[in-house]
Write a protein that holds these residues in place. Structure first.
Motif, mmCIF file in Angstrom:
data_model
loop_
_atom_site.group_PDB
_atom_site.id
_atom_site.type_symbol
_atom_site.label_atom_id
_atom_site.label_comp_id
_atom_site.label_asym_id
_atom_site.label_seq_id
_atom_site.Cartn_x
_atom_site.Cartn_y
_atom_site.Cartn_z
ATOM 1 N N HIS A 57 0.823 -1.218 0.000
ATOM 2 C CA HIS A 57 0.000 0.000 0.000
ATOM 3 C C HIS A 57 0.848 1.257 0.000
ATOM 4 O O HIS A 57 0.299 2.358 -0.049
ATOM 5 C CB HIS A 57 -0.967 0.004 1.183
ATOM 6 C CG HIS A 57 -2.156 -0.843 0.918
ATOM 7 N ND1 HIS A 57 -3.373 -0.344 0.534
ATOM 8 C CD2 HIS A 57 -2.289 -2.191 0.907
ATOM 9 C CE1 HIS A 57 -4.216 -1.342 0.318
ATOM 10 N NE2 HIS A 57 -3.584 -2.473 0.546
ATOM 11 N N TYR A 125 -1.664 1.054 5.565
ATOM 12 C CA TYR A 125 -2.356 -0.018 6.293
ATOM 13 C C TYR A 125 -1.845 -1.414 5.961
ATOM 14 O O TYR A 125 -2.141 -2.363 6.694
ATOM 15 C CB TYR A 125 -3.876 0.118 6.214
ATOM 16 C CG TYR A 125 -4.628 -0.342 5.003
ATOM 17 C CD1 TYR A 125 -4.769 -1.698 4.696
ATOM 18 C CD2 TYR A 125 -5.290 0.579 4.188
ATOM 19 C CE1 TYR A 125 -5.514 -2.115 3.603
ATOM 20 C CE2 TYR A 125 -6.044 0.172 3.095
ATOM 21 C CZ TYR A 125 -6.145 -1.179 2.806
ATOM 22 O OH TYR A 125 -6.895 -1.584 1.730
ATOM 23 N N GLU A 238 -1.490 -7.465 -6.377
ATOM 24 C CA GLU A 238 -1.503 -6.228 -5.588
ATOM 25 C C GLU A 238 -0.103 -5.601 -5.575
ATOM 26 O O GLU A 238 0.877 -6.277 -5.255
ATOM 27 C CB GLU A 238 -1.967 -6.543 -4.165
ATOM 28 C CG GLU A 238 -2.137 -5.292 -3.328
ATOM 29 C CD GLU A 238 -2.821 -5.549 -1.997
ATOM 30 O OE1 GLU A 238 -2.767 -6.695 -1.512
ATOM 31 O OE2 GLU A 238 -3.399 -4.595 -1.455
HETATM 32 FE FE LIG Z 1 -4.306 -4.373 0.147
#
Ligand SMILES: [Fe+2]
Length: 283
Positions: A57, A125, A238
């Motif tokens: 992230h 996060y 991701e």
């Molecule tokens: Fe994530």
């Protein structure tokens, strides 16, 4: 002499935080939370002092970046999903010496890396969620590494991971490295029913994820490393799955041969594929 004591690929889905709160989603991510607690306890048993979190992230557009503030404290609300994570308090010590050493070793290996000690550089996060469950009492220090590497090659991230191993071994720390990110990462379309929160977005992604988990269980890293670029691309990995490339670089890439230990079985969350798995550290 420092030591890599534990390595793992972990989930950080925001519904874990929602799972804590009273309401209809309470308990929905208990298995993932318990998986984090197990990994945290394993780290305590191994006398780990520092987590290095490869955080998908934290977006970066050039170079590699390490957040090695002396401490982190605040109240976090996700810009991306404020209805899932809001007003989450956190406080952790940092390990600036290790963070600086990571940058030194990566730069010496030709992987341009900056370590940062900037009070206003906050954690994302991908770091905060695992730390909440593994490190809620602040027992461990935390170093965060940007792993949403938007314009980087996976091979450079592999080399960053190899340099991370050198840095750990040249340090005074006992370290656990967490690749904090998903398997397939194609979210559900906007407007999907709320129940889709527990479903995969496309059966194709689930089938590829399950095959990948099979390869991991078999310790077939030759096959997995060979398919990682296409997997990351076609299954919308991701952060481009740079966390995973770094983790495998740390462990020896396609020469690594250990089967993983699944701590939390594969599950779907908001369309994406998730897991908690310990990657045994070669002697
Ligand atoms: Fe994530």
């Amino acid at each position: 002499m420092g030591k890599l004591a534990l390595a793992a690929k972990v989930t950080h889905v925001p519904s874990m935080y929602l799972s804590e709160l009273p309401g209809k989603h309470q308990g929905c991510r208990e298995a993932a939370i318990q998986g984090h607690r197990i990994i945290g306890q394993r780290c305590r048993d191994l006398d780990v002092d520092t987590f290095v979190v490869l955080d998908v992230h934290w977006l970066v557009n050039g170079g590699y970046h390490v957040n090695c503030n002396s401490g982190f404290k605040g109240r976090y609300t996700s810009n991306e999903l404020p209805h899932f994570i809001k007003d989450m308090d956190y406080a952790y010590r940092g390990n600036p010496q290790l963070g600086r050493r990571i940058a030194e070793c990566a730069n010496a290996a030709g992987v341009g890396t900056r370590s940062h000690e900037i009070d206003s550089l906050e954690l994302e996060y991908g770091t905060l969620v695992p730390m909440r469950y593994m490190n809620g009492d602040g027992h461990f220090s935390v170093v965060s590494v940007a792993a949403w590497c938007a314009w980087h090659s996976l091979d450079d991230s592999r080399r960053f991971g190899a340099a991370l191993r050198q840095a750990i071994e040249a340090s005074d720390s006992r370290v656990a490295v967490l690749a904090s990110g998903s398997l397939s990462h194609r979210f559900n379309d906007n407007g999907s029913p709320e129940a889709a929160m527990h479903q995969i977005s496309r059966e194709f992604f689930r089938q590829v994820d399950l095959r990948v988990v099979d390869l991991w269980r078999q310790g077939d890293w030759k096959s997995f490393c060979a398919m990682l670029p296409e997997y990351a691309d076609l299954c919308v990995g991701e952060g481009g799955m740079h966390d995973t490339a770094m983790l495998l670089g740390l462990l020896g890439w396609d020469g690594y041969d250990k089967p993983v230990e699944i701590v939390t079985d594969y599950f779907a969350s908001s369309g994406t594929g998730q897991i908690n798995a310990i990657f045994p550290v070669p002697a």
